[in-house]
Design a protein around this motif. Structure first.
Motif, PDB file in Angstrom:
ATOM      1  N   ALA A 113      13.467  82.302   3.061  1.00 45.12           N
ATOM      2  CA  ALA A 113      13.028  81.561   4.242  1.00 45.12           C
ATOM      3  C   ALA A 113      11.760  80.775   3.959  1.00 45.12           C
ATOM      4  O   ALA A 113      11.633  79.605   4.353  1.00 45.12           O
ATOM      5  CB  ALA A 113      12.802  82.534   5.401  1.00 45.12           C
ATOM      6  N   LEU A 114      10.801  81.393   3.297  1.00 42.69           N
ATOM      7  CA  LEU A 114       9.549  80.688   2.973  1.00 42.69           C
ATOM      8  C   LEU A 114       9.816  79.511   2.037  1.00 42.69           C
ATOM      9  O   LEU A 114       9.271  78.419   2.235  1.00 42.69           O
ATOM     10  CB  LEU A 114       8.557  81.659   2.334  1.00 42.69           C
ATOM     11  N   ALA A 115      10.658  79.743   1.025  1.00 48.55           N
ATOM     12  CA  ALA A 115      10.945  78.666   0.074  1.00 48.55           C
ATOM     13  C   ALA A 115      11.719  77.530   0.733  1.00 48.55           C
ATOM     14  O   ALA A 115      11.412  76.344   0.525  1.00 48.55           O
ATOM     15  CB  ALA A 115      11.730  79.224  -1.109  1.00 48.55           C
ATOM     16  N   GLY A 116      12.708  77.857   1.541  1.00 49.24           N
ATOM     17  CA  GLY A 116      13.533  76.820   2.151  1.00 49.24           C
ATOM     18  C   GLY A 116      12.841  76.080   3.280  1.00 49.24           C
ATOM     19  O   GLY A 116      13.107  74.889   3.485  1.00 49.24           O
ATOM     20  N   LEU A 125       7.205  77.850  -6.653  1.00 50.03           N
ATOM     21  CA  LEU A 125       6.665  79.135  -7.099  1.00 50.03           C
ATOM     22  C   LEU A 125       7.662  80.270  -6.862  1.00 50.03           C
ATOM     23  O   LEU A 125       7.955  81.067  -7.763  1.00 50.03           O
ATOM     24  CB  LEU A 125       5.348  79.420  -6.375  1.00 50.03           C
ATOM     25  N   LEU A 126       8.199  80.328  -5.652  1.00 55.10           N
ATOM     26  CA  LEU A 126       9.116  81.424  -5.318  1.00 55.10           C
ATOM     27  C   LEU A 126      10.425  81.329  -6.099  1.00 55.10           C
ATOM     28  O   LEU A 126      10.981  82.357  -6.503  1.00 55.10           O
ATOM     29  CB  LEU A 126       9.394  81.424  -3.812  1.00 55.10           C
ATOM     30  N   MET A 127      10.900  80.114  -6.345  1.00 51.95           N
ATOM     31  CA  MET A 127      12.125  79.979  -7.124  1.00 51.95           C
ATOM     32  C   MET A 127      11.911  80.292  -8.597  1.00 51.95           C
ATOM     33  O   MET A 127      12.819  80.799  -9.270  1.00 51.95           O
ATOM     34  CB  MET A 127      12.692  78.562  -6.963  1.00 51.95           C
ATOM     35  N   ARG A 128      10.702  80.048  -9.125  1.00 52.23           N
ATOM     36  CA  ARG A 128      10.441  80.448 -10.508  1.00 52.23           C
ATOM     37  C   ARG A 128      10.411  81.963 -10.627  1.00 52.23           C
ATOM     38  O   ARG A 128      10.878  82.528 -11.618  1.00 52.23           O
ATOM     39  CB  ARG A 128       9.104  79.848 -10.966  1.00 52.23           C
ATOM     40  N   ILE A 129       9.853  82.617  -9.613  1.00 55.87           N
ATOM     41  CA  ILE A 129       9.858  84.085  -9.611  1.00 55.87           C
ATOM     42  C   ILE A 129      11.295  84.601  -9.532  1.00 55.87           C
ATOM     43  O   ILE A 129      11.673  85.550 -10.237  1.00 55.87           O
ATOM     44  CB  ILE A 129       9.014  84.625  -8.437  1.00 55.87           C
TER      45      ILE A 129
END
Length: 291
Positions: A113-116, A125-129
């Motif tokens: 939710a935060l990334a989208g 950042l969140l997608m790299r994690i």
């Protein structure tokens, strides 16, 4: 349209009725629902089948199935009732499946939710994690976490949830990216609704259907992962689980195949039930499905 036409129009059925009508069209999904109900019934009635400790000795070792009336499915090499362990193992499987699924879905929803919703550097950042977690095979990461946390059933369940959140996170991210600029979201944003309220009250309810469907897949995978750990001797020895039964039964596989085969069939049918349930939920929750 006249008032009379409005009064004569049949009332629309409730949503749960429409949902059930769509679901029952899929006969395989009905079979999955029946299998799931059987597993739940086994878990609920385990205390009635055997009110004692399922790991206690119940008879002579390696009694074959359908020979002893006191142990209908026979006993293992330690003389423990296979039927009792089978019923109590259903509790462990459902516990692991439900709790691990909730953990993975919650983590996936928050990160996705935060990334989208925000996009930009937060998304990067969140997608790299997420990608970093996906580079490590789930079972290898699970073995590492169990080695660190321990083999208690609580830690095993938490570890399974931790290694299973990446796919839900990507699904939630994709849903949020398609919904964040819709008219109802813009209208709520213009009314001064906060980002938190937009995420959890406006967008998330519309993004949940595919996540609910995928939850059945996570539950099936959670049961398989717990069984694999127990098969390797990394399960919690204080609980009767199907994986423990298979792992201990492999020592007598040639002479008493049923010690491993019976819990193995239970795992297969349970995983199959979740797969068929997910298929039925997808048919019932698909807005393009004809009523």
């Amino acid at each position: 349209m006249t008032v009379l036409d409005t009064e004569l129009r049949p009332a629309e059925p409730p949503r749960y009725v429409v949902f059930w009508q769509r679901y029952r069209r899929n006969r395989a999904a009905l079979l999955g629902l029946i299998l799931f109900a059987v597993v739940v019934l086994m878990a609920l009635t385990a205390g009635l089948v055997d009110p004692g400790d399922p790991l206690r000795r119940a008879g002579l070792p390696l009694i074959a199935p359908f020979v002893d009336a006191a142990n209908p499915l026979g006993t293992d090499q330690l003389g423990r009732s296979i039927l009792s362990q089978l019923f109590y193992g259903a509790r462990i499987s459902l516990l692991v499946g439900v709790v691990a699924t909730l953990v993975s879905i919650v983590i996936g929803i928050v990160i996705g939710a935060l990334a989208g919703y925000f996009g930009g550097w937060i998304d990067d950042l969140l997608m790299r994690i997420t990608e970093a977690f996906q580079t490590i095979p789930n079972f290898v990461l699970l073995l590492t976490l169990v080695a660190i946390l321990g083999s208690k059933i609580e830690w095993i369940t938490l570890a399974i949830g931790i290694v299973s959140w990446t796919a839900p996170a990507r699904m939630v991210r994709a849903e949020f990216m398609s919904l964040r600029n819709r008219e109802f979201v813009d209208a709520a944003r213009n009314l001064g609704v906060s980002n938190t309220a937009l995420i959890f009250r406006e967008i998330l309810p519309n993004a949940l259907p595919p996540i609910i469907v995928y939850a059945s897949v996570i539950m099936a995978l959670s049961i398989l992962l717990e069984s694999a750990l127990a098969f390797l001797g990394l399960g919690d020895p204080n609980y009767a689980s199907w994986g423990n039964m298979i792992g201990q039964g492999r020592a007598v596989l040639r002479t008493a195949w049923y010690c491993s085969a019976i819990p193995g069939v239970a795992i297969v049918l349970t995983v199959l039930s979740f797969s068929l349930l997910g298929e039925g939920l997808n048919d019932a929750m698909n807005p393009r499905q004809k009523q």
